[in-house]
Design a protein around this motif. Structure first.
Motif, short mmCIF file in Angstrom:
data_model
loop_
_atom_site.label_atom_id
_atom_site.label_comp_id
_atom_site.label_asym_id
_atom_site.label_seq_id
_atom_site.Cartn_x
_atom_site.Cartn_y
_atom_site.Cartn_z
N PHE A 6 5.95 32.81 -132.29
CA PHE A 6 6.99 32.26 -133.16
C PHE A 6 6.40 31.84 -134.50
O PHE A 6 7.08 31.89 -135.52
CB PHE A 6 7.70 31.10 -132.48
N ARG A 7 5.15 31.40 -134.49
CA ARG A 7 4.48 31.01 -135.73
C ARG A 7 4.39 32.20 -136.67
O ARG A 7 4.61 32.06 -137.88
CB ARG A 7 3.08 30.47 -135.40
N ALA A 8 4.08 33.38 -136.14
CA ALA A 8 4.01 34.58 -136.97
C ALA A 8 5.38 34.88 -137.61
O ALA A 8 5.45 35.27 -138.78
CB ALA A 8 3.55 35.77 -136.15
N MET A 9 6.43 34.66 -136.86
CA MET A 9 7.77 34.87 -137.41
C MET A 9 8.11 33.84 -138.48
O MET A 9 8.72 34.17 -139.50
CB MET A 9 8.81 34.85 -136.29
N ARG A 10 7.69 32.60 -138.27
CA ARG A 10 7.93 31.55 -139.28
C ARG A 10 7.17 31.85 -140.57
O ARG A 10 7.68 31.61 -141.67
CB ARG A 10 7.54 30.18 -138.74
N ILE A 11 5.95 32.36 -140.44
CA ILE A 11 5.16 32.71 -141.63
C ILE A 11 5.85 33.83 -142.40
O ILE A 11 5.98 33.77 -143.62
CB ILE A 11 3.71 33.08 -141.24
N SER A 12 6.33 34.85 -141.69
CA SER A 12 7.06 35.94 -142.34
C SER A 12 8.33 35.43 -143.01
O SER A 12 8.66 35.83 -144.12
CB SER A 12 7.42 37.03 -141.33
N ALA A 114 7.62 42.09 -156.06
CA ALA A 114 8.33 41.14 -155.22
C ALA A 114 9.14 41.86 -154.14
O ALA A 114 9.19 41.41 -152.99
CB ALA A 114 9.25 40.26 -156.08
N THR A 115 9.76 42.97 -154.50
CA THR A 115 10.53 43.74 -153.53
C THR A 115 9.65 44.28 -152.43
O THR A 115 9.98 44.21 -151.24
CB THR A 115 11.28 44.89 -154.24
N ARG A 116 8.49 44.80 -152.80
CA ARG A 116 7.56 45.34 -151.79
C ARG A 116 7.02 44.22 -150.89
O ARG A 116 6.86 44.41 -149.68
CB ARG A 116 6.43 46.09 -152.47
N ALA A 117 6.73 43.08 -151.46
CA ALA A 117 6.25 41.96 -150.65
C ALA A 117 7.36 41.48 -149.70
O ALA A 117 7.10 41.16 -148.54
CB ALA A 117 5.79 40.81 -151.55
N TYR A 118 8.59 41.46 -150.20
CA TYR A 118 9.73 41.07 -149.36
C TYR A 118 9.89 42.06 -148.20
O TYR A 118 10.05 41.66 -147.05
CB TYR A 118 11.00 41.03 -150.21
N GLU A 119 9.83 43.36 -148.51
CA GLU A 119 9.95 44.39 -147.47
C GLU A 119 8.84 44.28 -146.44
O GLU A 119 9.06 44.45 -145.24
CB GLU A 119 9.94 45.78 -148.10
N SER A 120 7.63 43.98 -146.90
CA SER A 120 6.49 43.83 -145.99
C SER A 120 6.72 42.67 -145.03
O SER A 120 6.47 42.78 -143.82
CB SER A 120 5.21 43.61 -146.80
N PHE A 125 8.37 40.67 -139.66
CA PHE A 125 9.31 39.90 -138.86
C PHE A 125 9.96 40.78 -137.80
O PHE A 125 10.04 40.41 -136.62
CB PHE A 125 10.38 39.27 -139.77
N ASN A 126 10.40 41.97 -138.19
CA ASN A 126 11.05 42.88 -137.25
C ASN A 126 10.09 43.39 -136.18
O ASN A 126 10.49 43.57 -135.03
CB ASN A 126 11.69 44.05 -138.00
#
Length: 140
Positions: A6-12, A114-120, A125-126
């Protein structure tokens, strides 16, 4: 172990929120590209999001990375552009109009990053979500 997943998901999720704020600021910069200095207002100054790591310190003084956050929004202090237009009503005594310090090419490059970082972050997360789903299927 479950807490780490869950921590990994919170970081994302924190990365998603920070990049969203950065994209909002870039959009605002682009929207105000043509603003000028008038008698009552200054020319628009480009805004920049400053990211900071988000740490959780425990009683032993150890730090645990919890993500990223926008710590502050600053104004870019590069000089405004001066455009020669002596017929403009807001021109100074020398015929120059002070416009915003926004550079469209820089904003577009920042938007792509910013778009690429958001997609990453969204992909990360997925991927974590899919791992949870597979783990639940194994448990059946």
């Amino acid at each position: 172990m479950l807490n780490n997943a869950f921590r990994a998901m919170r970081i994302s999720a924190s990365g998603l929120a920070a990049e969203r704020m950065r994209m909002d600021l870039i959009s605002s910069n682009i929207a105000n590209y043509n603003s000028i200095k008038t008698e009552n207002t200054e020319a628009y100054k480009r805004k920049i999001a400053v990211f900071e790591q988000y740490l959780d310190r425990n009683e032993k003084g150890m730090s645990k990375f919890k993500g990223v956050k926008v710590s502050k929004i600053i104004e870019d202090n590069t000089p405004s552009k001066m455009v020669y237009d002596p017929n403009h009503p807001n021109a100074n005594g020398e015929g120059f109009v002070e416009t915003s310090n926004v550079n469209i090419l820089n904003e577009m490059a920042d938007m792509i990053m910013a778009t690429r970082a958001y997609e990453s972050n969204a992909d990360n997360f997925n991927a974590n979500k899919q791992m949870f789903m597979k783990a639940l299927e194994i448990g059946k």
